[in-house]
Design a protein around this motif. Structure first.
Motif, mmCIF file in Angstrom:
data_model
loop_
_atom_site.group_PDB
_atom_site.id
_atom_site.type_symbol
_atom_site.label_atom_id
_atom_site.label_comp_id
_atom_site.label_asym_id
_atom_site.label_seq_id
_atom_site.Cartn_x
_atom_site.Cartn_y
_atom_site.Cartn_z
ATOM 1 N N VAL A 281 0.831 -1.196 0.000
ATOM 2 C CA VAL A 281 0.000 0.000 0.000
ATOM 3 C C VAL A 281 0.870 1.253 0.000
ATOM 4 O O VAL A 281 0.505 2.280 -0.578
ATOM 5 N N ASP A 282 2.038 1.187 0.617
ATOM 6 C CA ASP A 282 3.062 2.234 0.531
ATOM 7 C C ASP A 282 4.149 1.641 -0.350
ATOM 8 O O ASP A 282 4.935 0.800 0.085
ATOM 9 N N LEU A 283 4.196 2.063 -1.600
ATOM 10 C CA LEU A 283 4.916 1.308 -2.622
ATOM 11 C C LEU A 283 6.384 1.083 -2.318
ATOM 12 O O LEU A 283 6.937 0.026 -2.646
ATOM 13 N N LEU A 284 7.042 2.047 -1.702
ATOM 14 C CA LEU A 284 8.479 1.926 -1.462
ATOM 15 C C LEU A 284 8.821 1.618 -0.016
ATOM 16 O O LEU A 284 9.996 1.642 0.354
ATOM 17 N N ASN A 285 7.816 1.310 0.788
ATOM 18 C CA ASN A 285 8.055 1.001 2.199
ATOM 19 C C ASN A 285 7.333 -0.289 2.574
ATOM 20 O O ASN A 285 6.163 -0.258 2.961
ATOM 21 N N PRO A 286 7.996 -1.428 2.501
ATOM 22 C CA PRO A 286 7.344 -2.702 2.794
ATOM 23 C C PRO A 286 6.987 -2.886 4.263
ATOM 24 O O PRO A 286 6.276 -3.828 4.604
ATOM 25 N N PHE A 287 7.463 -1.989 5.132
ATOM 26 C CA PHE A 287 7.186 -2.118 6.559
ATOM 27 C C PHE A 287 6.005 -1.259 6.997
ATOM 28 O O PHE A 287 5.595 -1.324 8.147
ATOM 29 N N ASP A 288 5.457 -0.460 6.096
ATOM 30 C CA ASP A 288 4.326 0.404 6.405
ATOM 31 C C ASP A 288 3.045 -0.310 5.983
ATOM 32 O O ASP A 288 2.729 -0.377 4.804
#
Length: 375
Positions: free
Chosen positions: A268-275
């Motif tokens: 859902v946050d394309l460049l943040n897999p931890f969000d």
């Protein structure tokens, strides 16, 4: 599997009129798939569930607009009508939502895309487009007077842009296409001071408040890529702005191919897999549709991007689509990754179901078992 050789009279493909096809770059046409096609059954499963259990089914909202664009894509793919989009549009008398405080709200113009598909592929009756034509004409006049800030969020591109281009081609009104370019240029290059499109990442911010951040929302970028695909489908090949649209489309596609998750979804946050790292299906469905269209129309390299499309479709069909037919993992109303969280398997929405159906049309074109028999 529910595939018929012909449509009923109320939505008959034999009367299809592809207005403006000669000027358009590439137009998806009706070419019903064989019964062995594995793509159609899950499309109808998702559509049937939403139509039986969905909410706010009667309004002209942007959410219903996306659903009905997808529903007609399903009809064109399968060759069988479920008799839902025409009655929906008729009940609305082909009108658009209005907002006296903001006459040209893009979301209120979204139903026009479904009306255009009804007119183009099934019922070339002028009343279907009367309200849309009037709204676009008024907005074109406003843009010509110097007002270009109407598309100040990325989702506005998918809600309004294709209608300007399609009417411009259909009615031979280049002023419609030029106004759309002026509005797109503002969104791309000027909104928020630097524009919503980030050249470094090849991704879009949702709105001016996010410009300069490192937050790139999946569904917002899905709206942008889907809009580019639809506009490129209809825009004449010799339009002077086409190379820029292709450039942005391809740049986005290259980034998205690299950041797709192993399970086929996009964060859902394309460049943040931890969000909020769980699956999200509305952005994924829009990407799958647009990338599939890009492969089918030679805008994207098939060898590079077909696996991306296939992974996206498989994720949507095997995880987001529940056995009951509920299409889940849909982020609700939001303007970024943090809205309507956490997303669960039971969260659904008209726009995601519609995007899934749009994706199915493109995936069917890439699936050998779905190729129509040659005559």
């Amino acid at each position: 599997m529910r595939v018929a050789a012909t449509l009923v009279a109320s939505l008959t493909l034999s009367t299809t009129v592809l207005v403006g096809q000669a000027a358009a770059a590439s137009v998806d046409t009706a070419d019903p798939v064989p019964a062995a096609c594995p793509v159609v059954a899950p499309m109808y499963t998702a559509a049937d569930y939403w139509l039986a259990h969905g909410t706010d089914l009667a309004s002209a909202s942007w959410k219903n607009a996306v659903f009905h664009v997808g529903n007609l894509a399903m009809v064109l793919t399968s060759g069988q009508s479920n008799h839902k989009t025409l009655p929906w549009a008729q009940a609305l008398k082909y009108q658009l939502d209005t907002d006296p405080a903001n006459e040209f709200t893009p979301a209120n113009e979204a139903a026009g895309e479904a009306y255009l598909d009804l007119y183009t592929y099934f019922h070339p009756d002028p009343p279907i487009l009367a309200a849309l034509r009037a709204r676009v004409a008024d907005e074109v006049a406003s843009v010509q007077a110097g007002h270009v800030k109407y598309w100040n969020t990325v989702d506005a591109l998918n809600q309004a842009w294709p209608q300007f281009v399609r009417l411009g081609v259909m009615d031979k009104k280049p002023e419609n296409i030029q106004a759309a370019q002026d509005l797109f240029h503002y969104a791309e290059k000027r909104a928020g001071g630097f524009g919503l499109f980030n050249e470094f990442t090849g991704l879009w911010y949702h709105d001016a408040s996010q410009v300069g951040s490192f937050q790139f929302w999946s569904r917002g970028n899905g709206e942008a890529l889907a809009a580019l695909a639809t506009v490129l489908q209809w825009l004449p090949k010799d339009d002077p702005n086409r190379p820029e649209y292709v450039r942005v489309f391809q740049k986005m596609a290259n980034t998205l191919r690299l950041v797709q998750r192993n399970d086929g979804f996009w964060n859902v946050d394309l460049l943040n897999p931890f969000d909020h790292p769980g699956p999200e299906s509305s952005g994924t469905a829009l990407f799958t549709y647009a990338l599939g269209w890009g492969v089918n129309n030679g805008i994207l390299d098939a060898k590079k991007f077909t696996p991306t499309v296939t992974k996206g479709w498989n994720a949507l069909t095997t995880k987001a689509l529940q056995p009951s037919g509920l299409f889940g993992y849909v982020q609700g109303d939001a303007t970024g990754p943090h809205g309507a969280q956490p997303v669960t398997a039971s969260d659904t929405g008209a726009y995601a179901v519609g995007a899934y159906l749009m994706a199915g049309q493109q995936v069917a074109k890439l699936t050998p078992a779905c190729s129509p028999p040659t005559s």
